[in-house]
Write a protein that holds these residues in place. Structure first.
Motif, PDB file in Angstrom:
ATOM      1  N   VAL A 150      61.441  58.426  16.917  1.00  0.00           N
ATOM      2  CA  VAL A 150      60.571  59.528  17.321  1.00  0.00           C
ATOM      3  C   VAL A 150      61.051  60.871  16.806  1.00  0.00           C
ATOM      4  N   ILE A 151      62.282  60.952  16.322  1.00  0.00           N
ATOM      5  CA  ILE A 151      62.819  62.244  15.904  1.00  0.00           C
ATOM      6  C   ILE A 151      62.104  62.762  14.666  1.00  0.00           C
ATOM      7  N   ASP A 152      61.573  61.888  13.835  1.00  0.00           N
ATOM      8  CA  ASP A 152      60.845  62.353  12.652  1.00  0.00           C
ATOM      9  C   ASP A 152      59.527  63.004  13.039  1.00  0.00           C
ATOM     10  N   LEU A 153      58.829  62.446  14.019  1.00  0.00           N
ATOM     11  CA  LEU A 153      57.568  63.030  14.472  1.00  0.00           C
ATOM     12  C   LEU A 153      57.789  64.421  15.053  1.00  0.00           C
ATOM     13  N   LEU A 154      58.799  64.576  15.898  1.00  0.00           N
ATOM     14  CA  LEU A 154      59.066  65.876  16.507  1.00  0.00           C
ATOM     15  C   LEU A 154      59.504  66.894  15.464  1.00  0.00           C
ATOM     16  N   SER A 155      60.247  66.462  14.458  1.00  0.00           N
ATOM     17  CA  SER A 155      60.654  67.388  13.403  1.00  0.00           C
ATOM     18  C   SER A 155      59.458  67.877  12.599  1.00  0.00           C
ATOM     19  N   LEU A 156      58.520  66.990  12.307  1.00  0.00           N
ATOM     20  CA  LEU A 156      57.336  67.399  11.556  1.00  0.00           C
ATOM     21  C   LEU A 156      56.451  68.329  12.374  1.00  0.00           C
ATOM     22  N   ARG A 157      56.270  68.037  13.644  1.00  0.00           N
ATOM     23  CA  ARG A 157      55.419  68.893  14.464  1.00  0.00           C
ATOM     24  C   ARG A 157      56.064  70.240  14.742  1.00  0.00           C
ATOM     25  N   LEU A 184      66.281  74.731  24.927  1.00  0.00           N
ATOM     26  CA  LEU A 184      66.040  73.736  25.973  1.00  0.00           C
ATOM     27  C   LEU A 184      65.028  74.214  26.999  1.00  0.00           C
ATOM     28  N   ASN A 185      64.598  75.449  26.896  1.00  0.00           N
ATOM     29  CA  ASN A 185      63.641  76.016  27.849  1.00  0.00           C
ATOM     30  C   ASN A 185      62.271  76.049  27.197  1.00  0.00           C
ATOM     31  N   ALA A 186      61.315  75.350  27.790  1.00  0.00           N
ATOM     32  CA  ALA A 186      59.962  75.304  27.226  1.00  0.00           C
ATOM     33  C   ALA A 186      59.273  76.655  27.288  1.00  0.00           C
ATOM     34  N   GLU A 187      59.627  77.494  28.256  1.00  0.00           N
ATOM     35  CA  GLU A 187      58.991  78.804  28.355  1.00  0.00           C
ATOM     36  C   GLU A 187      59.312  79.669  27.145  1.00  0.00           C
ATOM     37  N   THR A 188      60.478  79.480  26.547  1.00  0.00           N
ATOM     38  CA  THR A 188      60.824  80.245  25.350  1.00  0.00           C
ATOM     39  C   THR A 188      59.863  79.942  24.214  1.00  0.00           C
ATOM     40  N   ARG A 234      59.191  71.952  19.506  1.00  0.00           N
ATOM     41  CA  ARG A 234      60.544  72.436  19.215  1.00  0.00           C
ATOM     42  C   ARG A 234      61.487  72.137  20.374  1.00  0.00           C
ATOM     43  N   THR A 235      61.034  72.358  21.592  1.00  0.00           N
ATOM     44  CA  THR A 235      61.858  72.038  22.759  1.00  0.00           C
ATOM     45  C   THR A 235      62.047  70.532  22.886  1.00  0.00           C
ATOM     46  N   ALA A 236      60.985  69.768  22.617  1.00  0.00           N
ATOM     47  CA  ALA A 236      61.105  68.308  22.671  1.00  0.00           C
ATOM     48  C   ALA A 236      62.096  67.796  21.632  1.00  0.00           C
ATOM     49  N   LEU A 237      62.127  68.410  20.455  1.00  0.00           N
ATOM     50  CA  LEU A 237      63.094  68.013  19.431  1.00  0.00           C
ATOM     51  C   LEU A 237      64.516  68.289  19.896  1.00  0.00           C
ATOM     52  N   GLU A 238      64.720  69.389  20.614  1.00  0.00           N
ATOM     53  CA  GLU A 238      66.055  69.699  21.098  1.00  0.00           C
ATOM     54  C   GLU A 238      66.520  68.663  22.117  1.00  0.00           C
ATOM     55  N   PHE A 239      65.624  68.221  22.997  1.00  0.00           N
ATOM     56  CA  PHE A 239      65.980  67.169  23.955  1.00  0.00           C
ATOM     57  C   PHE A 239      66.189  65.834  23.248  1.00  0.00           C
ATOM     58  N   CYS A 240      65.445  65.585  22.194  1.00  0.00           N
ATOM     59  CA  CYS A 240      65.648  64.352  21.426  1.00  0.00           C
ATOM     60  C   CYS A 240      67.036  64.336  20.803  1.00  0.00           C
ATOM     61  N   PRO A 286      68.265  82.237  47.045  1.00  0.00           N
ATOM     62  CA  PRO A 286      69.646  82.241  46.563  1.00  0.00           C
ATOM     63  C   PRO A 286      70.286  80.868  46.485  1.00  0.00           C
ATOM     64  N   HIS A 287      69.742  79.863  47.196  1.00  0.00           N
ATOM     65  CA  HIS A 287      70.399  78.564  47.186  1.00  0.00           C
ATOM     66  C   HIS A 287      70.093  77.776  45.920  1.00  0.00           C
ATOM     67  N   LEU A 288      69.132  78.228  45.103  1.00  0.00           N
ATOM     68  CA  LEU A 288      68.804  77.519  43.885  1.00  0.00           C
ATOM     69  C   LEU A 288      69.855  77.806  42.821  1.00  0.00           C
ATOM     70  N   ARG A 289      70.348  76.756  42.215  1.00  0.00           N
ATOM     71  CA  ARG A 289      71.404  76.879  41.212  1.00  0.00           C
ATOM     72  C   ARG A 289      70.788  76.968  39.825  1.00  0.00           C
ATOM     73  N   SER A 290      71.286  77.874  39.019  1.00  0.00           N
ATOM     74  CA  SER A 290      70.766  78.062  37.670  1.00  0.00           C
ATOM     75  C   SER A 290      71.186  76.894  36.786  1.00  0.00           C
ATOM     76  N   THR A 291      70.234  76.343  36.047  1.00  0.00           N
ATOM     77  CA  THR A 291      70.493  75.215  35.153  1.00  0.00           C
ATOM     78  C   THR A 291      69.852  75.503  33.806  1.00  0.00           C
ATOM     79  N   TRP A 292      70.302  74.777  32.786  1.00  0.00           N
ATOM     80  CA  TRP A 292      69.815  74.995  31.439  1.00  0.00           C
ATOM     81  C   TRP A 292      68.573  74.170  31.129  1.00  0.00           C
ATOM     82  N   MET A 293      68.475  72.951  31.636  1.00  0.00           N
ATOM     83  CA  MET A 293      67.427  72.035  31.204  1.00  0.00           C
ATOM     84  C   MET A 293      66.101  72.262  31.906  1.00  0.00           C
ATOM     85  N   THR A 294      66.093  72.854  33.077  1.00  0.00           N
ATOM     86  CA  THR A 294      64.873  73.026  33.847  1.00  0.00           C
ATOM     87  C   THR A 294      64.776  74.452  34.356  1.00  0.00           C
TER      88      THR A 294
END
Length: 672
Positions: free
Chosen positions: A379-386, A179-183, A355-361, A206-214
């Motif tokens: 759209v899931i077929d396009l992301l799978s092919l790419r 889910l992380n595009a940087e990966t 790959r990250t876009a496919l995971e969000f799809c 410190p006030h920023l909360r850790s999240t998975w999607m962003t």
């Protein structure tokens, strides 16, 4: 085999030992003591006292070994590990029996090795005394082979009958790391090129909360209580149904947002976000404005901030990866999450992170796989092919074709054979599997050309390929194929070609397509019965597209697809924060009623309304078009109110004299 390895296999906590291993260890200790007593000379100074002192020392050593165990499996699992273990619970149950059998074998081997260790030591001592080289113990090799077999049997990948590698995990399984595009960007360009001089994540405020999607940014405003939360509605058959909730303060901000949208002024949205920086609908709407102004960076940042806000409001039981959490799109509070995920997925695809876009799809599809409110199957077929996830595309078709009829969608009908073809060209596939995949690709592409002949000529046009004379002159793929196509099918074809035509530009793919097109024309000339069957299917189906397909077309913003939207869709107002809401929406709260302004007001009434916004000629309490005995009386009262308003306005008018200059002209002379 050591007790630590046995504990690692059985998954026991720190300090827990197997009973069989403990008994074997106790027997070993007693045998060693007997050997030592036999080797020591008899005497009072080397009697039983020293042996009695030696045994507590050994027990202390054993206890110390348990206390200082560095086994990482004994440590408490983190939140992510608990989530992943809960997701893979289904796949684990299938291999529990095999694990138990292997563990029992290992325990028996450990007990037998402990019992026979005394004999091995005696043989070793005799061989050393005779000057022979001791033989190596091959028990470790047996244990290693069993461990390797256990690991291979519980791995996430398995081999199917057709030679295609498939995933044994749930179909819509989502991994946190994907889910992380940087990966994905680090995989392509390296960590130094992606991160640059950015500070580590731990050094952020410190006030920023850790999240998975962003990925959190220090430039975002301080996150405070927003009035947005999530509630668990029900849990049945292993599926949990959730919904977002708007508290009273959030509802007030939502009403202000609707007023700002109706004003058609983006500056009102900016002012609203300055006071409420984490209002989700305002962030999404302003993101669309920035994207129209070609400020892609700001548009993407606003969508990520909206996702961060929504994730901070998650219920503790809501999981992104399990695929068993549902959100009903009929509730307006849940639609912002769908739209934010879709917009974020679009930005990821544009950034080159398929790959990250496919995971969000997959994540969007898992929220409501039965209804699919945003029609992610288009759209899931396009992301799978790419993303080169050909096995996943083949798997979703095999598992969902029976109850979803994916072959009736043009995108699946053409993307699936393309996936088989690209899979056959991979270097890590054996020759037999490659030939099987190639034959399956040829069979499926001929079936797709029979079912959707209107795709070929526009596809060649998008790829800038000139068809040969035989194909161009044939009536099956000619202009009649496009003219006889139903409007709903034309829209699906335009959507697919606008997205996926670039994947067909490969010369090898075009050569393969040309061969199968000629084979289809040969079958058409021979009056194959498949031709008439496909024509009947096109006439019966594709009469009108469902509402979720229209919603998907609007969100995708593909020019070829939006141009063929039906009039019943284009004639109604389409709001960016809620495109084509469901007709059976479930409302938890409603917007307060505002005074209605009749559309047939006179020019004089509009003039006075511009001066006095609260003025209403017909009266606020009277409905438009009401008739009855009191209608004339209401009209007289309205006229009286109008005259009173005019008198008040005239009474408040004050005329001011123009300012006089002491010396308007420098010379004080008069002008003609």
């Amino acid at each position: 085999m050591s007790r630590r390895a046995l504990r690692r296999l059985r998954g026991e906590l720190r300090g827990q030992a197997l009973p069989e291993a403990e008994e074997a260890a106790a027997e070993e200790e007693e045998e060693e003591e007997q050997q030592q007593q036999q080797r020591l000379p008899a005497g009072p100074e080397r009697g039983g006292a020293s042996a009695r002192r030696r045994k507590p020392r050994q027990e202390a050593a054993n206890l110390f070994e348990l206390m200082t165990n560095d086994d990482p499996e004994g440590e408490p699992a983190s939140i992510e590990e608990r989530d992943d273990s809960r997701l893979q619970e289904k796949s684990r149950t299938e291999t529990d029996k095999g694990k138990d059998e292997v563990v029992e074998q290992l325990e028996k081997m450990a007990v037998s090795s402990n019992k026979s260790r005394k004999k091995k030591k005696k043989r070793k001592n005799k061989k050393n005394a005779a000057g022979e080289v001791p033989e190596e113990d091959d028990g470790a090799e047996d244990i290693e082979s069993i461990l390797a077999r256990l690991e291979s049997s519980t791995g996430p990948w398995c081999q199917s009958e057709g030679g295609v590698i498939t995933d044994s995990r749930p179909l819509l399984y989502v991994e946190h790391r994907n889910l992380n595009a940087e990966t994905e960007l680090k995989r392509y360009f390296g960590a130094r090129a992606v991160l640059g001089d950015q500070r580590p994540r731990q050094r952020l405020r410190p006030h920023l909360r850790s999240t998975w999607m962003t990925v959190l940014k220090s430039t975002w405003p301080r996150h405070s209580k927003t009035g947005l939360s999530m509630r668990l509605l029900e849990s049945k058959r292993g599926v949990q149904h959730f919904t977002f909730e708007h508290h009273r303060e959030y509802q007030q901000v939502q009403f202000k947002f609707l007023d700002a949208v109706e004003s058609m002024d983006p500056n009102n949205l900016v002012l609203l976000l300055q006071v409420n920086p984490y209002h989700v609908d305002s962030l999404l709407q302003l993101s669309d404005v920035c994207r129209m102004q070609e400020d892609q960076e700001m548009a993407r940042d606003l969508v990520e901030r909206a996702l961060h806000t929504l994730e901070c409001a998650f219920h503790p039981m809501f999981s992104l990866t399990s695929g068993t959490c549902r959100l009903d799109y009929r509730r307006p509070e849940n639609r912002a999450f769908y739209l934010a995920l879709f917009k974020h997925m679009t930005f990821l695809e544009q950034r080159g992170c398929p790959r990250t876009a496919l995971e969000f799809c997959k994540l969007i599809l898992s929220l409501d796989p039965e209804n699919d409110p945003l029609c992610m199957l288009l759209v899931i077929d396009l992301l799978s092919l790419r993303a080169k996830e050909y096995a996943f595309l083949i798997r979703i078709f095999q598992e969902w074709e029976s109850h979803r009829n994916l072959s009736q969608l043009p995108n699946f009908a053409f993307s699936l054979p393309l996936a088989y073809l690209l899979l056959s060209q991979q270097g890590d596939v054996s020759e037999t599997e490659s030939s099987q995949a190639y034959e399956e690709a040829s069979r499926l592409i001929r079936q797709a050309l029979f079912m959707f002949p209107s795709v070929l000529m526009p596809l060649l046009d998008h790829c800038s390929v000139q068809p040969d004379a035989m194909v161009a002159a044939h009536s099956f793929f000619g202009p009649n194929a496009q003219l006889s196509s139903p409007p709903a099918l034309t829209q699906l074809v335009a959507l697919y070609l606008g997205r996926t035509h670039s994947l067909w530009k490969d010369p090898a793919v075009m050569a393969w397509l040309e061969t199968n097109v000629h084979e289809v024309l040969r079958m058409v000339d021979a009056n194959d019965p498949v031709l008439e069957e496909a024509e009947q299917k096109r006439k019966v189906r594709y009469q009108s597209a469902p509402r979720n397909i229209y919603r998907h077309v609007i969100l995708s913003e593909i020019r070829e697809a939006t141009a063929v939207l039906p009039p019943e869709v284009t004639s109604q107002p389409i709001m960016g924060f809620d495109p084509l809401p469901p007709l059976d929406s479930i409302l938890s709260y409603t917007r307060p009623e505002r005074p209605d302004h009749p559309s047939n007001e006179s020019t004089l009434s509009l003039f006075f309304r511009s001066l006095l916004p609260n003025f209403n000629l017909q009266g606020e309490g009277r409905a438009a078009g009401a008739e009855g005995p009191g209608a004339g009386q209401d009209l007289n009262q309205g006229v009286n109110r109008l005259m009173a308003a005019m008198r008040d306005m005239l009474a408040n008018i004050q005329f001011q004299e123009p300012p006089h200059d002491d010396n308007p002209e420098g010379d004080g002379g008069e002008w003609d």
